[in-house]
Scaffold this active site. Sequence first.
Site: not given
Ligand code: NAD
Length: 385
Positions: A128, A133, A136, A234
Amino acid sequence: MKLLVLNEARHAIDDSFVEQRCAVTPATVMRFSRMGFTVMIEKDAGALSGYPDATYTEQGATIVEATAEVLGDADIVFYVNRPLPSHLEQFKANALVIGHIDPFFQQELVETMAGKGLSTLSVEMIPRSSRAQKMDALSSQASLAGYVMMMQAANALPSILPMMMTPSGTIKPAKVFIIGAGVAGLQAIATAKRLGANVLAYDTRPVVAEQVESLGGKFLKIDIGETGQTKDGYAKELTDEQKAKQQEAQRDAIADSDIVITTAQLFGRKPPVLISKDTLALMKPGSVVVDMAAQSGGNVEGSVPGKTATVECVTVIGDGNWSQRVARDATDMYANNLLNLIDEFCDKESKQFTLDLEDEILAQSVITHAGEITNDMLKNAYKGG
Ligand code: NAD
């Protein structure tokens, strides 16, 4: 180089759904042809996402049947999902297979792919990072999933979402609670706001509070002590005590909501259970809960993978495969992700694609190569670490 795209509606990885998406669009085929690739597409591969065969042949692709000869001829094979074991027999050694391999839960398949000498690129393992991006696929499909889940919930709710003032009475805006404000959760929040609902959200990563508020939602503050995130961004897994505290603190918000959408995932592990049947029973009858994680273990007790169920008088949607309900957009975004990935590693002059395993993106996302499983995180997970 020869690039093969299969029609995954014909090669189902499980019986519960027919894949609607395709890994290429006519626009990406045109770019691949210009890059010097010979593109072979299995008959009707784009039909369910709105791209008939002729739209591909106009851009230089050849339409094929997935015979052993064709499979054995490909240098690169694109999947939306993952190969069937029967396909593996037919690929030539050192072909590159790209798709959603689901590697943490497909150990046997990954070991077989390594054993056959295939190079496997699992799009879930693409880092990520800012540079990655544009490739992704987890994010592109999760964004659409957030929108789809909110629309499905709105359709299933026996009331409207916006406030409505009429001579016949005033309807209050619906209350929506989103648990997990990552990529999908944030899109669900944005969609709910556009539909006129009041939105509350919670995530164990406090850094997302600002993003929730910038979309017009309120962030539920719960003090469960140290949470944070891994170096990849994550969420970290909570302790049992923290999980209990979270469930307790969320109970009132859930009871007060018309719609709850849970998107909480833990990368490479089973998702946490966030809503018990006892808590569902506190909701108004006819309320709707969408469990994004239903197919990988479930955030909601009683959700049924691939189905909509009624639990304690609440409609619990666990349908899954969310992004393919908007198959054209899902195809467009995924196809762009794969084009950007190949383009990044193609030499512009020689038009050769190189699997440079020193590159940080490929080092993480290529999980099998030259007869070995090459990703340390996976090797540890397979050993039970
Ligand atoms: P994910 O699908 O792994 O999880 C979804 C969300 O659920 C996350 O925000 C996580 O913190 C939350 N979560 C986990 N356990 C929980 C709980 N017990 N209660 C409530 N919430 C809970 O996450 P994602 O959407 O794939 O994103 C993961 C990370 O990657 C984030 O920080 C996102 O901003 C980042 N990201 C970065 C890029 C980039 O920089 N290119 C791209 C995509 C995502």
